[in-house]
Motif scaffolding. Structure first.
Motif, PDB file in Angstrom:
ATOM      1  N   VAL A   1       0.827  -1.203   0.000  1.00  0.00           N
ATOM      2  CA  VAL A   1       0.000   0.000   0.000  1.00  0.00           C
ATOM      3  C   VAL A   1       0.863   1.256   0.000  1.00  0.00           C
ATOM      4  O   VAL A   1       2.018   1.237   0.429  1.00  0.00           O
ATOM      5  CB  VAL A   1      -0.951   0.060   1.224  1.00  0.00           C
ATOM      6  CG1 VAL A   1      -1.885  -1.129   1.253  1.00  0.00           C
ATOM      7  CG2 VAL A   1      -0.171   0.187   2.523  1.00  0.00           C
ATOM      8  N   ASP A   2       0.277   2.330  -0.504  1.00  0.00           N
ATOM      9  CA  ASP A   2       0.853   3.649  -0.314  1.00  0.00           C
ATOM     10  C   ASP A   2      -0.164   4.462   0.471  1.00  0.00           C
ATOM     11  O   ASP A   2      -1.379   4.239   0.344  1.00  0.00           O
ATOM     12  CB  ASP A   2       1.170   4.315  -1.652  1.00  0.00           C
ATOM     13  CG  ASP A   2       2.304   5.319  -1.516  1.00  0.00           C
ATOM     14  OD1 ASP A   2       2.853   5.436  -0.402  1.00  0.00           O
ATOM     15  OD2 ASP A   2       2.646   5.980  -2.509  1.00  0.00           O
ATOM     16  N   VAL A   3       0.314   5.390   1.290  1.00  0.00           N
ATOM     17  CA  VAL A   3      -0.552   6.044   2.266  1.00  0.00           C
ATOM     18  C   VAL A   3      -0.348   7.560   2.245  1.00  0.00           C
ATOM     19  O   VAL A   3       0.774   8.050   2.116  1.00  0.00           O
ATOM     20  CB  VAL A   3      -0.271   5.511   3.697  1.00  0.00           C
ATOM     21  CG1 VAL A   3      -1.170   6.202   4.715  1.00  0.00           C
ATOM     22  CG2 VAL A   3      -0.478   4.002   3.755  1.00  0.00           C
ATOM     23  N   MET A   4      -1.453   8.283   2.395  1.00  0.00           N
ATOM     24  CA  MET A   4      -1.467   9.735   2.593  1.00  0.00           C
ATOM     25  C   MET A   4      -2.357  10.000   3.796  1.00  0.00           C
ATOM     26  O   MET A   4      -3.315   9.260   4.033  1.00  0.00           O
ATOM     27  CB  MET A   4      -2.019  10.429   1.337  1.00  0.00           C
ATOM     28  CG  MET A   4      -2.205  11.930   1.444  1.00  0.00           C
ATOM     29  SD  MET A   4      -2.841  12.612  -0.137  1.00  0.00           S
ATOM     30  CE  MET A   4      -3.058  14.336   0.331  1.00  0.00           C
ATOM     31  N   GLN A   5      -2.056  11.046   4.581  1.00  0.00           N
ATOM     32  CA  GLN A   5      -2.877  11.313   5.769  1.00  0.00           C
ATOM     33  C   GLN A   5      -3.327  12.767   5.848  1.00  0.00           C
ATOM     34  O   GLN A   5      -2.551  13.694   5.620  1.00  0.00           O
ATOM     35  CB  GLN A   5      -2.135  10.963   7.066  1.00  0.00           C
ATOM     36  CG  GLN A   5      -3.040  11.115   8.303  1.00  0.00           C
ATOM     37  CD  GLN A   5      -2.360  10.808   9.625  1.00  0.00           C
ATOM     38  OE1 GLN A   5      -1.147  10.946   9.755  1.00  0.00           O
ATOM     39  NE2 GLN A   5      -3.138  10.391  10.613  1.00  0.00           N
ATOM     40  N   VAL A   6      -4.605  12.939   6.227  1.00  0.00           N
ATOM     41  CA  VAL A   6      -5.191  14.230   6.583  1.00  0.00           C
ATOM     42  C   VAL A   6      -5.471  14.191   8.079  1.00  0.00           C
ATOM     43  O   VAL A   6      -6.103  13.247   8.567  1.00  0.00           O
ATOM     44  CB  VAL A   6      -6.508  14.479   5.808  1.00  0.00           C
ATOM     45  CG1 VAL A   6      -7.204  15.746   6.312  1.00  0.00           C
ATOM     46  CG2 VAL A   6      -6.238  14.563   4.314  1.00  0.00           C
TER      47      VAL A   6
ATOM     48  N   ALA B   1       4.503   2.950   0.897  1.00  0.00           N
ATOM     49  CA  ALA B   1       5.639   2.758  -0.003  1.00  0.00           C
ATOM     50  C   ALA B   1       6.456   4.031  -0.194  1.00  0.00           C
ATOM     51  O   ALA B   1       7.685   3.999  -0.225  1.00  0.00           O
ATOM     52  CB  ALA B   1       5.136   2.237  -1.351  1.00  0.00           C
ATOM     53  N   SER B   2       5.793   5.191  -0.312  1.00  0.00           N
ATOM     54  CA  SER B   2       6.510   6.442  -0.569  1.00  0.00           C
ATOM     55  C   SER B   2       7.384   6.876   0.601  1.00  0.00           C
ATOM     56  O   SER B   2       8.341   7.631   0.421  1.00  0.00           O
ATOM     57  CB  SER B   2       5.521   7.565  -0.898  1.00  0.00           C
ATOM     58  OG  SER B   2       4.853   7.309  -2.112  1.00  0.00           O
ATOM     59  N   ALA B   3       7.049   6.416   1.808  1.00  0.00           N
ATOM     60  CA  ALA B   3       7.802   6.822   2.996  1.00  0.00           C
ATOM     61  C   ALA B   3       9.251   6.365   2.933  1.00  0.00           C
ATOM     62  O   ALA B   3      10.121   6.951   3.581  1.00  0.00           O
ATOM     63  CB  ALA B   3       7.133   6.273   4.250  1.00  0.00           C
ATOM     64  N   ASN B   4       9.511   5.327   2.159  1.00  0.00           N
ATOM     65  CA  ASN B   4      10.867   4.791   2.058  1.00  0.00           C
ATOM     66  C   ASN B   4      11.615   5.320   0.843  1.00  0.00           C
ATOM     67  O   ASN B   4      12.651   4.773   0.463  1.00  0.00           O
ATOM     68  CB  ASN B   4      10.811   3.262   2.011  1.00  0.00           C
ATOM     69  CG  ASN B   4      10.285   2.670   3.303  1.00  0.00           C
ATOM     70  OD1 ASN B   4      10.793   2.971   4.375  1.00  0.00           O
ATOM     71  ND2 ASN B   4       9.248   1.854   3.210  1.00  0.00           N
ATOM     72  N   THR B   5      11.091   6.368   0.227  1.00  0.00           N
ATOM     73  CA  THR B   5      11.738   6.969  -0.935  1.00  0.00           C
ATOM     74  C   THR B   5      12.046   8.432  -0.646  1.00  0.00           C
ATOM     75  O   THR B   5      11.648   8.982   0.380  1.00  0.00           O
ATOM     76  CB  THR B   5      10.816   6.894  -2.167  1.00  0.00           C
ATOM     77  OG1 THR B   5       9.706   7.791  -1.974  1.00  0.00           O
ATOM     78  CG2 THR B   5      10.293   5.479  -2.376  1.00  0.00           C
ATOM     79  N   THR B   6      12.750   9.080  -1.578  1.00  0.00           N
ATOM     80  CA  THR B   6      13.012  10.512  -1.425  1.00  0.00           C
ATOM     81  C   THR B   6      11.741  11.326  -1.564  1.00  0.00           C
ATOM     82  O   THR B   6      11.673  12.469  -1.116  1.00  0.00           O
ATOM     83  CB  THR B   6      14.029  10.983  -2.477  1.00  0.00           C
ATOM     84  OG1 THR B   6      13.565  10.597  -3.774  1.00  0.00           O
ATOM     85  CG2 THR B   6      15.397  10.377  -2.218  1.00  0.00           C
TER      86      THR B   6
END
Length: 473
Positions: free
Chosen positions: A61-66, A79-84
């Protein structure tokens, strides 16, 4: 804290081109999840910790938070948390709404969070009277109702077009809504869902909707508004999670809300530390860790008096209670927890608490028998329940069986009603039958492995999330 957010945004400005150039619509992830909750992701605080436990270390999963609190996240996932590129957050607070300002969009990756945690030192000393006054005022029903007015007058979509653009770019499959008692959060979720089609998953961790007749007109009216919004969102949700079997059964019978029971989990902290053989100088170490709200400090006070009574009765020191909490209560109440048989230890790091739990003899769980406190805990399963069970240490449970956490723990612990004489009886049982501690510890740990081990809870949750079908316009 607003400056803190801006500082993080500034520190990440060098990576902005990476965010713009990255393929944000990469479909290698099975699900893209937009989380909406009051609290940001956290390793330690409130629902932020619970939400993180379900989504952490999940590559699919990839995740965004409000979120709507002034503090910064101290954790990331997806997934994006482990990238630049980093994980995307949107923060909107009361202060920004009062000033009719837009919320903040920023990104954090694993490295950024580590740097932030190293740079920001947090104080956990007893709070000043003025801050306590503000905190206590905020918890009153009429203040919470007044709080909703500026949010109701705030043009959320008009002021935050950048959020809707970011959500469209993120292209979520589902919105995971951790519903609380803030009415404006329901409006925001409905606004997002109506603008950008996606599935809706509702997660209810505490009861804010059951009606009570003797709570006052303002409180009853406010609960009726929350109930109306909760039922409306539940009716349109594709999946609903409730915190335990008691809430699941109550909501289904009372409101027709059909849900999956999503129990709290904990990492496995199995301890092989043996219990000491009883001698004339054995002092059993009791440990309480957690909040002091809902009159839990008063219950601990009764435990302290029970310990003193046992010492007089047996003619020696048998127990010492250590209390760990970063609670927002006044100094006088905290000082009442310091005595010859107890120590108020304040707040310590999570890694240190693991050592404390492992070296303890009895972990203490309390809930007040006060009617108002019982209503707040009647359907909820505390995160401390599986955490305590995971350590293979005996548990002393004090409180009313009307509390679901107390009811749940009773078969696997020493149990006392919220009375000094009942607590004293359980302490004497330890003195007279010390071998009971290991027996109860083993029973609690076995129950943890059956129902709260992270592997099985996460897998069950993830199977459901992956099965939720995306809605298209």
């Amino acid at each position: 804290m607003l400056q803190e957010v801006q500082r993080v945004e500034s520190s990440l400005s060098g990576d902005t081109h990476l965010i713009e150039e990255a393929d944000l619509n990469n479909k290698s992830h099975e699900k893209r999840v937009l989380i909406v909750s009051n609290n940001p992701l956290s390793y330690t605080e409130n629902n932020g910790k619970t939400i993180l436990s379900y989504f952490a270390n999940w590559d699919a999963v990839d995740v965004m938070q409000v979120y709507f609190r002034p503090e910064m996240p101290d954790a990331v996932c997806g997934a994006s948390a482990n990238t630049t590129v980093g994980m995307t957050f949107f923060q909107l607070t009361d202060r920004q709404v009062l000033g009719k300002k837009s919320g903040n969009i920023f990104t954090l990756n694993v490295k950024d969070v580590q740097q932030e945690l190293s740079a920001i030192s947090k104080s956990h000393q007893p709070q000043s009277v003025s801050r306590l006054y503000r905190a206590n005022i905020r918890n009153r029903a009429w203040i919470k109702l007044l709080r909703e007015i500026p949010w109701k007058c705030y043009s959320f979509r008009k002021k935050n077009q950048q959020l809707f653009e970011a959500i469209k770019a993120f292209d979520p499959d589902l919105l995971f809504f951790c519903a609380g008692d803030a009415l404006f959060s329901f409006d925001i979720v409905k606004d997002i869902i109506n603008t950008i089609p996606m599935a809706l998953v509702l997660y209810i961790t505490d009861d804010y909707i059951l009606p009570y007749q003797d709570t006052g007109l303002i409180s009853s009216y406010r609960r009726s508004l929350i109930r109306k919004n909760m039922l409306e969102v539940a009716d349109s949700a594709d999946m609903i999670f409730t915190i335990g079997k008691k809430m699941k059964q109550t909501y289904e019978s009372s409101y027709g809300i059909v849900s999956e029971s999503l129990v709290n989990m904990s990492e496995d902290h199995y301890s092989v530390t043996p219990y000491p053989d009883q001698t004339s100088d054995t002092i059993w170490q009791l440990v309480y860790a957690g909040g002091l709200h809902y009159d839990r400090d008063l219950v601990l006070g009764r435990l302290i008096r029970a310990i003193e009574s046992v010492h007089k009765r047996v003619g020696r020191t048998c127990f010492h209670l250590n209390i760990y909490s970063s609670a927002l209560i006044d100094k006088q109440r905290i000082q009442a927890l310091d005595s010859s048989v107890s120590t108020f230890c304040g707040h310590v790091k999570a890694s240190k608490m693991e050592e404390v739990f492992r070296s303890s003899d009895v972990l203490v769980f309390v809930e007040s028998g006060d009617l108002k406190a019982i209503r707040s805990t009647a359907l909820s399963l505390s995160t401390k329940v599986p955490e305590y069970m995971s350590y293979n240490r005996a548990i002393l449970t004090i409180g009313s069986m009307a509390s679901y956490s107390v009811e749940y723990l009773r078969p696997y612990s020493l149990y006392a009603e919220d009375r000094a004489d009942a607590i004293e009886a359980q302490l004497l049982q330890i003195v007279e039958t010390p071998q009971l501690l290991q027996q109860l510890a083993s029973q609690a740990y076995s129950q943890f492995k059956r129902d709260h081990a992270p592997e099985q809870v996460k897998q069950a949750f993830r199977n459901v999330i992956l099965d939720v079908k995306r809605k298209r316009s």
